[in-house]
Design a protein around this motif. Structure first.
Motif, PDB file in Angstrom:
ATOM      1  N   ALA A 221      12.482   4.485   6.873  1.00 50.57           N
ATOM      2  CA  ALA A 221      11.303   5.032   6.191  1.00 50.57           C
ATOM      3  C   ALA A 221      10.990   4.150   4.999  1.00 50.57           C
ATOM      4  O   ALA A 221      11.903   3.686   4.305  1.00 50.57           O
ATOM      5  CB  ALA A 221      11.550   6.470   5.747  1.00 50.57           C
ATOM      6  N   LEU A 222       9.709   3.920   4.767  1.00 46.37           N
ATOM      7  CA  LEU A 222       9.298   3.063   3.654  1.00 46.37           C
ATOM      8  C   LEU A 222       9.324   3.783   2.313  1.00 46.37           C
ATOM      9  O   LEU A 222       9.268   3.128   1.274  1.00 46.37           O
ATOM     10  CB  LEU A 222       7.880   2.526   3.897  1.00 46.37           C
ATOM     11  N   GLU A 223       9.411   5.100   2.314  1.00 48.54           N
ATOM     12  CA  GLU A 223       9.267   5.822   1.048  1.00 48.54           C
ATOM     13  C   GLU A 223      10.267   5.351  -0.001  1.00 48.54           C
ATOM     14  O   GLU A 223       9.916   5.165  -1.163  1.00 48.54           O
ATOM     15  CB  GLU A 223       9.411   7.331   1.248  1.00 48.54           C
ATOM     16  N   ALA A 224      11.530   5.143   0.384  1.00 47.13           N
ATOM     17  CA  ALA A 224      12.535   4.740  -0.594  1.00 47.13           C
ATOM     18  C   ALA A 224      12.175   3.399  -1.213  1.00 47.13           C
ATOM     19  O   ALA A 224      12.280   3.212  -2.434  1.00 47.13           O
ATOM     20  CB  ALA A 224      13.907   4.673   0.064  1.00 47.13           C
ATOM     21  N   VAL A 225      11.730   2.452  -0.388  1.00 48.90           N
ATOM     22  CA  VAL A 225      11.342   1.138  -0.891  1.00 48.90           C
ATOM     23  C   VAL A 225      10.129   1.259  -1.810  1.00 48.90           C
ATOM     24  O   VAL A 225      10.061   0.645  -2.881  1.00 48.90           O
ATOM     25  CB  VAL A 225      11.035   0.189   0.285  1.00 48.90           C
ATOM     26  N   GLU A 226       9.167   2.072  -1.401  1.00 48.73           N
ATOM     27  CA  GLU A 226       7.959   2.265  -2.200  1.00 48.73           C
ATOM     28  C   GLU A 226       8.291   2.909  -3.545  1.00 48.73           C
ATOM     29  O   GLU A 226       7.741   2.520  -4.584  1.00 48.73           O
ATOM     30  CB  GLU A 226       6.963   3.130  -1.428  1.00 48.73           C
ATOM     31  N   ARG A 227       9.202   3.900  -3.532  1.00 44.82           N
ATOM     32  CA  ARG A 227       9.576   4.566  -4.785  1.00 44.82           C
ATOM     33  C   ARG A 227      10.245   3.593  -5.750  1.00 44.82           C
ATOM     34  O   ARG A 227       9.967   3.605  -6.953  1.00 44.82           O
ATOM     35  CB  ARG A 227      10.512   5.737  -4.489  1.00 44.82           C
ATOM     36  N   LEU A 228      11.139   2.766  -5.262  1.00 39.76           N
ATOM     37  CA  LEU A 228      11.814   1.805  -6.129  1.00 39.76           C
ATOM     38  C   LEU A 228      10.803   0.867  -6.783  1.00 39.76           C
ATOM     39  O   LEU A 228      10.839   0.635  -7.993  1.00 39.76           O
ATOM     40  CB  LEU A 228      12.841   1.004  -5.329  1.00 39.76           C
ATOM     41  N   LYS A 229       9.897   0.332  -5.984  1.00 37.98           N
ATOM     42  CA  LYS A 229       8.906  -0.602  -6.526  1.00 37.98           C
ATOM     43  C   LYS A 229       7.973   0.092  -7.512  1.00 37.98           C
ATOM     44  O   LYS A 229       7.711  -0.414  -8.617  1.00 37.98           O
ATOM     45  CB  LYS A 229       8.103  -1.229  -5.391  1.00 37.98           C
TER      46      LYS A 229
END
Length: 370
Positions: free
Chosen positions: A239-247
């Protein structure tokens, strides 16, 4: 002499970001992949760039910055681009390539690249069409030629970019009266959601770019989808959400917190991020992230990833080769506060309803859109 080498990847976009990102990865990855680059704007002012991209000698990408505490300053040569075309002048050849050679279509057409245009309703190709309409006509040609469905990798900075592009192409297909079998074929294509990140600070004339060491191409898994090549910067994620949240809530939030402190102090209008990191505002920004942001990630079971990402972010902010003006970051400040800080507080409170972040709350209250 006609071009005989096959290029299974068709890329829409000629930007320096793509040169220092996908084009470089597809050159250095396993396996190396060959690309046809397509200029969809038809801008004659970029003709020199277009022709230089496919120079057999390759083009330079210079990587400059800090990585794992070490200063990096090195040049890479990119040889992945084998052919260049323009939709304005080479549409028939492009149609044939998509029918006969394409396996992957990738794009980075700008933040507004998916927006509808009046000519999108035309039954035939029109240069004034948006990228999704041009893509629809190319995919339709492949469908009518009984070609297999393709994998589509949009790289535009749009949340769920694969889903958004698919829905726009399907909307155009229905407007055009596409048959059910045609719609089914378009749905059978793999439309990948992805997130890309790399600061590409300046161009090299006539083609090439200067970029930071950090790079990411995160691709969301789905059945049947594989990465276009194996490269350290390409990550397949569930899922991209974790990557998006970090950025969004560390790197982008850090920029906005620093801009808020700078605005409060009416600082030097030409101040650079790397300079501010060594001053009280920079040290204060770091404390805010450590004390008020990292616990929110920990509440979502992402504490370790957030700590690692913060260390990388601080190296990126400290890049001695990057002149990143805080005044530029401070533009559209209220909207950035809402998306980066207010949204973080709401997200943190989904895991911890009593989550307390006094400095962030103050910035959110004072910087909210009017």
């Amino acid at each position: 002499m006609p071009h005989t080498e096959k290029t299974p990847i068709i890329q829409f976009g000629t930007s320096r970001f793509l040169q220092a990102h996908a084009d470089l990865f597809l050159c250095e990855g396993t396996p190396a992949r060959a690309i046809t680059v397509v200029q969809s704007s038809g801008d004659p002012g970029r003709a020199a760039r277009l022709s230089a991209l496919a120079d057999p000698a390759g083009f330079p990408v210079r990587i400059r910055g800090i990585e794992n505490g070490r200063v990096i300053d090195e040049e890479h040569r990119v040889h992945s681009v084998r052919r260049t075309l323009s939709t304005a002048t080479d549409w028939p050849e492009l149609e044939n390539l998509v029918i006969d050679e394409a396996e992957i279509i990738l794009s980075n057409t700008g933040d507004n690249g998916f927006d509808p245009c009046p000519s999108d309703t035309s039954a035939k190709f029109d240069q004034a069409m948006s990228y999704p309409a041009k893509l629809y006509h190319l995919l339709s040609g492949r469908f009518l030629a009984a070609g297999t469905p393709l994998t589509i990798f949009p790289m535009e900075l749009i949340p769920e970019n694969g889903r958004v592009l698919r829905e726009r192409v399907l909307e155009i297909a229905r407007q055009q009266g596409a048959a059910p079998a045609h719609i089914d074929w378009l749905n059978a294509c793999l439309w990948a959601n992805s997130l890309v990140d790399r600061i590409v600070s300046e161009p090299i004339d006539p083609v090439g770019a200067v970029a930071e060491p950090y790079a990411l191409w995160a691709i969301e898994n789905q059945p049947g989808l594989t990465a276009p090549t194996v490269h350290s910067a390409i990550q397949m994620v569930d899922a991209l959400e974790a990557v998006e949240r970090l950025k969004l809530h560390i790197l982008n939030l850090g920029h906005t917190v620093l801009a808020s402190f700078w605005k409060d102090g009416v600082g030097n209008p030409d101040a650079l991020v790397r300079e501010l990191l060594r001053e009280p505002d920079g040290r204060r920004m770091r404390r805010v992230i450590e004390d008020e942001v990292l616990p929110g990630f920990a509440a979502h079971q992402m504490g370790e990833e957030a700590e690692e990402y913060l260390a990388t972010t601080l190296e990126r902010f400290s890049n001695p080769f990057l002149d990143h003006r805080i005044a530029d970051i401070a533009q559209n400040h209220p909207q950035k506060v809402a998306r980066r800080i207010t949204a973080f507080l709401a997200w943190a409170r989904t895991a911890d309803p009593g989550y307390c972040a006094p400095t962030l709350e103050k910035i959110a209250a004072e910087g909210a859109p009017s």
